[in-house]
Design a protein around this motif. Structure first.
Motif, PDB file in Angstrom:
ATOM      1  N   SER A  27       0.830  -1.211   0.000  1.00 14.37           N
ATOM      2  CA  SER A  27       0.000   0.000   0.000  1.00 14.37           C
ATOM      3  C   SER A  27       0.863   1.258   0.000  1.00 14.37           C
ATOM      4  O   SER A  27       0.520   2.255  -0.628  1.00 14.37           O
ATOM      5  CB  SER A  27      -0.916   0.008   1.220  1.00 14.37           C
ATOM      6  OG  SER A  27      -1.792  -1.098   1.163  1.00 14.37           O
ATOM      7  N   ASP A  76      -5.833  -1.251  -4.861  1.00 10.23           N
ATOM      8  CA  ASP A  76      -5.190  -1.800  -3.668  1.00 10.23           C
ATOM      9  C   ASP A  76      -6.084  -2.881  -3.070  1.00 10.23           C
ATOM     10  O   ASP A  76      -7.035  -2.577  -2.360  1.00 10.23           O
ATOM     11  CB  ASP A  76      -4.930  -0.678  -2.650  1.00 10.23           C
ATOM     12  CG  ASP A  76      -3.999  -1.152  -1.523  1.00 10.23           C
ATOM     13  OD1 ASP A  76      -3.734  -2.375  -1.440  1.00 10.23           O
ATOM     14  OD2 ASP A  76      -3.549  -0.302  -0.737  1.00 10.23           O
ATOM     15  N   GLU A  77      -5.759  -4.104  -3.375  1.00 14.37           N
ATOM     16  CA  GLU A  77      -6.537  -5.248  -2.886  1.00 14.37           C
ATOM     17  C   GLU A  77      -8.037  -5.030  -3.062  1.00 14.37           C
ATOM     18  O   GLU A  77      -8.787  -5.051  -2.084  1.00 14.37           O
ATOM     19  CB  GLU A  77      -6.211  -5.517  -1.417  1.00 14.37           C
ATOM     20  CG  GLU A  77      -4.712  -5.505  -1.177  1.00 14.37           C
ATOM     21  CD  GLU A  77      -4.276  -6.430  -0.061  1.00 14.37           C
ATOM     22  OE1 GLU A  77      -5.071  -7.303   0.328  1.00 14.37           O
ATOM     23  OE2 GLU A  77      -3.130  -6.292   0.393  1.00 14.37           O
TER      24      GLU A  77
HETATM   25 MG   LIG Z   1      -2.097  -2.851   2.157  1.00 11.79          MG
END
Ligand SMILES: [Mg+2]
Ligand SMILES: Nc1ncnc2c1ncn2[C@@H]1O[C@H](COP(=O)(O)OP(=O)(O)O)[C@@H](O)[C@H]1O
Lengths: 234, 241
Positions: B44, B159-160
């Protein structure tokens, strides 16, 4: 009970007769507290935003001051401003004592911590990642700030409601710095004090009822506005 | 082909226990670049640096061959990239107002069709007027994705995006990512700790481990001929999460 009923009857009679004295008092109350609300909001919203968003050394101290300010006794504020504005005081040459300006000053001071405090808490409750998300979506810094205020609108409205309710109904500071001068600085609360002292209980009660009606109307308008900003009504 | 984004000599620490160190990393236009790695590896952080949301303590970030920082990136360039995070981070408003947000801040008045299209793509047209607090997790994440895609970005950071979602939502979202990449040439940086997702979507994959990129390779090579023993270990599930 009888005084209350008489007060209610008299309040209605006063309202429907459009008594010029009453209208003058109501108008001054609204002007003083309305302007004080605008001034304290103009300073308090940015300050609340800042405190809600930023972390810095000494912040806890300032927050403690704000919370203390939320419970400021109006008479103490009134007395302080009285001393500053009195002829020998440092701001004496302004000539504001016993004018509506002095009343606006004290009420702005009384409303400010409420607005800062409520705004700060509601802004701080917004997840900090949201700011990053808004930047990534292409918002400028200024747009981010407005979006956050909008996002915290329930708290911001609570701030305005609490601020207005506190100052339109307070008597201590306006009595000291305004002096309750007829046709000049007499507002609803100081008029109530006066009529009570004179023993005109139902007139005092009538004014009290009118004061409550005004506060209720103001809150109702704010809630209405807030409701229109609610996603359920879009 | 010139990279669309490039990192150079990046170092970024949080306290003493974490440092992101990336000597060089290039993202090529039109590719889906996946970053995999255990949680806490710095994925991240890497994304925030690539999207100019955080200024690295050392090093430079290039967008189209020119270096910028989070504070001096011109808004017009910032608006060519957008990120979708693991949490949907929606505004307390209707689905429609969320999806239109990026267009509104751009002062664009006639995005009606684009918004409709984005909602169709994520299969949420029927919920356009709903307040977002009534959405399920998967629906909320799809709104978040639509809000980014409606901007037709040059670079899409994810992000995910499918962590904690059920398989049917995962499938819808992966389809949308693939479609954006193929139909519009959107460059995608996909962060995921799901190696299967990387394998399904990516052209190239990088393994980030403890703040460092261990290996970057084309997707086939990455999965079939990993060069670094730690990549092999990660693929076989032996790297501790
Ligand atoms: Mg992360
Ligand atoms: N804003 C921050 N402040 C302090 N530490 C952070 C911050 N963001 C991330 N970290 C730390 O940096 C490391 C990497 O985090 P992150 O980039 O979120 O990893 P990942 O996304 O791969 O799980 C973690 O140890 C995390 O605790």
């Amino acid at each position: 009970m009888e005084i209350f009923l008489n007060g209610l009857r008299q309040a209605l009679a006063l309202i429907f007769s459009l008594d010029p004295n009453l209208l003058e008092i109501v108008r001054l109350s609204l002007e003083v507290s309305g302007l004080a609300l605008v001034i304290s909001a103009a300073m308090g919203l940015p300050a609340g935003l800042f405190l809600g968003l930023k972390h810095f050394r000494g912040k806890r101290f300032i927050v403690a001051l704000v919370y203390t300010g939320m419970g400021l006794p109006p008479v103490v504020v009134g007395l302080t401003i009285y001393l500053l504005l009195s002829r020998q005081g440092p701001l004496g040459n302004l000539g504001w004592l016993f004018t509506p300006r002095a009343m606006i000053v004290t009420q702005s001071i009384l409303a400010l911590p409420l607005i800062v405090g409520f705004t700060m808490t509601s802004i701080a409750a917004i997840p900090s990642d949201l700011i990053m998300q808004l930047r990534s979506l292409g918002a400028t810094r200024r747009q981010v700030v407005f979006t956050l205020l909008y996002e915290a609108r329930t708290g911001v409205f609570a701030a305005l409601v609490a601020g207005f309710g506190a100052i339109i109904s307070e008597v201590g500071s306006v009595l000291i710095v305004g002096g309750n001068i007829e046709h000049k600085t007499r507002v609803l609360t100081t008029a109530i004090v006066l009529e009570t002292r004179k023993g005109n209980f139902s007139l005092a009660m009538a004014l009290g009822i009118i004061l409550l009606a005004i506060t209720f109307t103001a809150n109702w308008l704010l809630l209405h506005l807030q409701g229109r900003l609610d996603p359920r009504h879009q | 082909m010139n990279p669309i984004l490039r990192l150079e000599a990046i170092r970024h620490s949080y306290g003493e226990h974490f440092t992101l160190r990336i000597p060089e990393l290039s993202i090529l236009p039109g590719e889906i670049f996946a970053v995999v790695g255990p949680s806490g590896a710095g994925k991240s952080t890497l994304l925030r640096i690539l999207n100019f949301l955080e200024k690295p303590q050392q090093g430079r970030v290039y967008f189209h061959e020119r270096a910028y920082t989070a504070s001096n990136l011109p808004i017009a360039l910032r608006r060519r990239m957008v990120a979708v995070f693991q949490q949907p981070l929606l505004l307390n408003a209707s689905v429609w107002r969320n999806v239109s947000y990026g267009l509104r801040v751009r002062g664009s008045r006639n995005g009606h069709e684009a918004i409709q299209q984005a909602l169709d793509d994520v299969r949420l047209s029927h919920l356009a007027r709903q307040p977002v607090d009534r959405l399920s997790g998967g629906e909320a994440q799809r709104v978040s994705l639509a809000r980014a895609l409606v901007l037709n970005p040059e670079v899409l950071f994810l992000d995910e995006p499918t962590a904690n979602l059920d398989p049917s939502n995962v499938r819808i979202i992966e389809e949308i990512i693939r479609k954006a990449n193929q139909a519009r040439g959107t460059t995608v940086v996909l962060i995921t700790h799901n190696i299967w997702q990387a394998r399904r979507l990516a052209h190239r994959v990088a393994l980030l481990f403890d703040g460092e990129i261990i290996e970057t390779a084309d997707v086939d090579a990455f999965f079939h001929r990993p060069q670094d023993p730690r990549t092999a270990a990660f693929l076989s599930g032996d790297l501790i999460y």
